[in-house]
Design a protein around this motif. Structure first.
Motif, PDB file in Angstrom:
ATOM      1  N   LYS A   1       0.843  -1.197   0.000  1.00 60.86           N
ATOM      2  CA  LYS A   1       0.000   0.000   0.000  1.00 60.86           C
ATOM      3  C   LYS A   1       0.877   1.245   0.000  1.00 60.86           C
ATOM      4  CE  LYS A   1      -3.734  -2.365   2.486  1.00 60.86           C
ATOM      5  NZ  LYS A   1      -4.577  -2.373   3.706  1.00 60.86           N
ATOM      6  N   GLY A   2       0.231   2.373  -0.144  1.00 60.63           N
ATOM      7  CA  GLY A   2       0.968   3.620  -0.154  1.00 60.63           C
ATOM      8  C   GLY A   2       1.294   4.046  -1.580  1.00 60.63           C
ATOM      9  N   ASP A   3       2.227   4.961  -1.686  1.00 61.08           N
ATOM     10  CA  ASP A   3       2.599   5.549  -2.973  1.00 61.08           C
ATOM     11  C   ASP A   3       3.578   4.627  -3.695  1.00 61.08           C
ATOM     12  OD1 ASP A   3       3.378   7.073  -5.107  1.00 61.08           O
ATOM     13  OD2 ASP A   3       3.724   8.893  -3.946  1.00 61.08           O
TER      14      ASP A   3
ATOM     15  N   LYS B   1       4.556   4.753  -6.759  1.00 58.70           N
ATOM     16  CA  LYS B   1       5.492   5.511  -7.591  1.00 58.70           C
ATOM     17  C   LYS B   1       6.712   5.934  -6.780  1.00 58.70           C
ATOM     18  CE  LYS B   1       5.690   9.473 -10.743  1.00 58.70           C
ATOM     19  NZ  LYS B   1       4.920  10.610 -11.342  1.00 58.70           N
ATOM     20  N   ALA B   2       6.463   6.377  -5.547  1.00 56.93           N
ATOM     21  CA  ALA B   2       7.574   6.775  -4.671  1.00 56.93           C
ATOM     22  C   ALA B   2       8.422   5.574  -4.290  1.00 56.93           C
ATOM     23  CB  ALA B   2       7.031   7.458  -3.415  1.00 56.93           C
ATOM     24  N   LYS B   3       7.777   4.412  -4.059  1.00 59.67           N
ATOM     25  CA  LYS B   3       8.510   3.196  -3.713  1.00 59.67           C
ATOM     26  C   LYS B   3       9.399   2.758  -4.864  1.00 59.67           C
ATOM     27  CE  LYS B   3       9.514  -0.540  -1.338  1.00 59.67           C
ATOM     28  NZ  LYS B   3      10.410  -0.480  -0.177  1.00 59.67           N
TER      29      LYS B   3
END
Length: 526
Positions: A120-122, A124-126
């Protein structure tokens, strides 16, 4: 500290075989530790590694215990196994150019295992964070595999393997076919990731020089068994098994006369030459790229010249230009003193005299064509109809596939890597050329087969007077068989001379960089 991986008396049998392909393997690996699994093709090292995540075909029967964090992988339900893959242990597969999906962006492929494991989360940032860890810019996430170099593709594979933060990573020949500078960068990257993340790393290779530069311990496999296992320093300096000694001596040390397979030939008059050759491309955005810049190069009769340099230095573009597959934007290519013809008919005659041996024999051979059809194809293209079967058999025997009759009806998938490379060479020899241009002819072959192919190229010079331009990133290969070496950097020949002049007394900084990047079994057996 309990081991992440523990193999106890592991044996692997395929299909209805009476003898196991792997037998009695006992190995363990703790967090932050790196284990090198060494051996030639067919010794069983990849089978052992793939058994850790049950990636072997259904025909394989695995006996013994394969414990991952104390849990036997063989007894896991599929749901549990799916959860363990990527998150508990992951694999960097051999051949990044074939392992990535060509129609999906890099970012999509790195994000996929995270998404499948409920991340979960962003995303793209990961993905950007993972790219940064493998030293690639975040904007590469939008690129497709064909837009990346070989080294960049390998870094993407490593980023995918790290995506779900596994405790164990298995790297299967992660530097095969990479040039020496990129290879050194990838090895340094793996060492850093092990140190920073505390992961355990199993590294598989046929090249002890690569493993000795990276691994804490080495396990040497031979005919399905671990014949030697211990600290890297011990295995490299005091090997107990004859096969360990043979592996330690298999890859050449530049400057060591034991690895010089030729005393050099007496080169005849220039046969194939480039004079002031320029090749310029214009990208879709309008950017001008000078791939080859004012190159002067000659290959004499009965001579072997090695063209060395990193990926992207312009070697393959120059080779395509010499073959007439790419028109130069400046300068001239000459054969036998005459300018390269421009008409299609004349070029066809020229290409019969100058033949190409491609780097990847698996990709070069049509999987639906038999060996006979693959070798005979050139004859048919050139309209040579007299004694086709005899010419094909003679070419196979010249490439040392004997008896040739046993190979005629086989398909590529029924051959070993070395045999496939010999079929590609036979396909060139059937036209009785005067010059071979061999593009990385041994890049993906293990030590024994590598030596056989190099000996074959030397034998063809003696038996047929064949001249060869070998394109390679492998300075050891140049030391093995070349008479002269040309070093290419950013489209230019920056150093040219005899093997001894260039490799033992380099004058250009780039040549020194290439030599410094070569992994070495410096603690070589006397």
């Amino acid at each position: 500290m309990s081991p992440i991986l523990r193999l106890r008396d592991v044996s692997i049998t395929y299909g209805g075989a009476s003898e196991p392909a792997v037998s009695g393997v006992d190995l363990s690996l703790e967090p932050g530790e790196t284990l090198g699994l060494a051996g030639e093709s067919g010794c069983g090292k990849t089978s052992v590694a793939m058994s850790v995540l049950r990636l072997l075909p259904r025909t394989a029967r695995v006996e013994g215990e394969v414990l991952l964090d104390g849990e036997d992988v063989r007894e896991m339900s599929f749901g549990r196994l799916r959860a363990v893959r990527w998150a508990g242990a992951s694999v960097v597969f051999q051949g990044a150019m074939h392992a990535l999906n060509p129609v999906r962006t890099i970012g999509e492929q790195i994000a996929e295992p995270i998404r499948l494991h409920g991340g979960k989360g962003d995303l793209k940032a990961k993905v950007a964070e993972l790219l940064a860890q493998v030293e690639l810019p975040a904007d590469r996430a939008g690129a497709y595999p064909h837009e990346l170099s070989g080294g960049q593709k390998q870094r993407v594979m490593i980023a995918m393997a790290l995506a779900c933060e596994p405790r164990l990573v298995i790297a299967d020949e992660p530097t095969t076919a990479l040039d020496v500078v990129v290879q050194a960068q990838v090895l340094e990257l793996l060492k850093r990731l092990v140190a920073e993340r505390g992961i355990a790393l199993v590294m598989i290779s046929h090249d002890l020089s690569v493993l000795s530069a990276t691994c804490d311990r080495l396990a040497v496999m031979y005919r399905g068994e671990v014949v030697e296992h211990g600290p890297t320093e011990q295995v490299m300096t005091r090997p107990q098994h004859e096969h360990s000694k043979a592996l330690a001596e298999a890859f050449p040390t530049v400057g060591d006369q034991r690895f010089r397979l030729t005393e050099g030939g007496s080169a005849g008059a220039p046969l194939l030459s480039a004079s002031g050759v320029e090749v310029t491309f214009r990208s879709r955005s309008g950017k001008v790229v000078r791939a080859v810049r004012g190159v002067d190069l000659e290959v004499g009769g009965n001579e072997i010249v090695a063209l060395v340099g990193q990926s992207g230095s312009g070697k393959t573009t120059l080779a395509r230009t010499l073959l007439g597959l790419q028109r130069p934007t400046g300068g001239e290519v000459r054969f036998g003193g005459a300018a390269l013809p421009t008409g299609s008919s004349a070029l066809r005659d020229y290409r019969r005299k100058v033949q190409l041996v491609l780097q990847d024999p698996t990709g070069a051979l049509n999987p639906r064509h038999t060996v006979y059809e693959a070798v005979a194809e050139g004859l048919r293209i050139h309209g040579i109809t007299d004694d086709e079967p005899g010419r094909v058999v003679a070419a196979l025997e010249a490439a040392e596939l004997r008896p040739a009759e046993e190979f005629l009806s086989r398909f590529p998938q029924e051959l070993s890597g070395g045999q496939r490379q010999r079929v590609v060479i036979a396909g060139a020899l059937v036209l009785e050329p005067e010059v071979l241009i061999a593009d990385e002819p041994v890049a993906s072959l293990d030590a024994t087969v590598r030596g056989e192919i190099l000996s074959l190229l030397l034998g063809l010079r003696v038996e047929r007077g064949l001249s060869t331009l070998v394109i390679t990133h492998d300075l050891g290969l140049a030391w093995n068989i070349a008479d002269r070496v040309a070093v290419m950097y950013r489209g230019e020949i920056v150093e040219l001379g005899t093997v001894e002049q260039v490799l033992l007394d380099p004058q250009h900084d780039y040549t020194r960089t290439l030599l410094a990047a070569v992994p070495s079994t410096s603690r070589r057996v006397a």
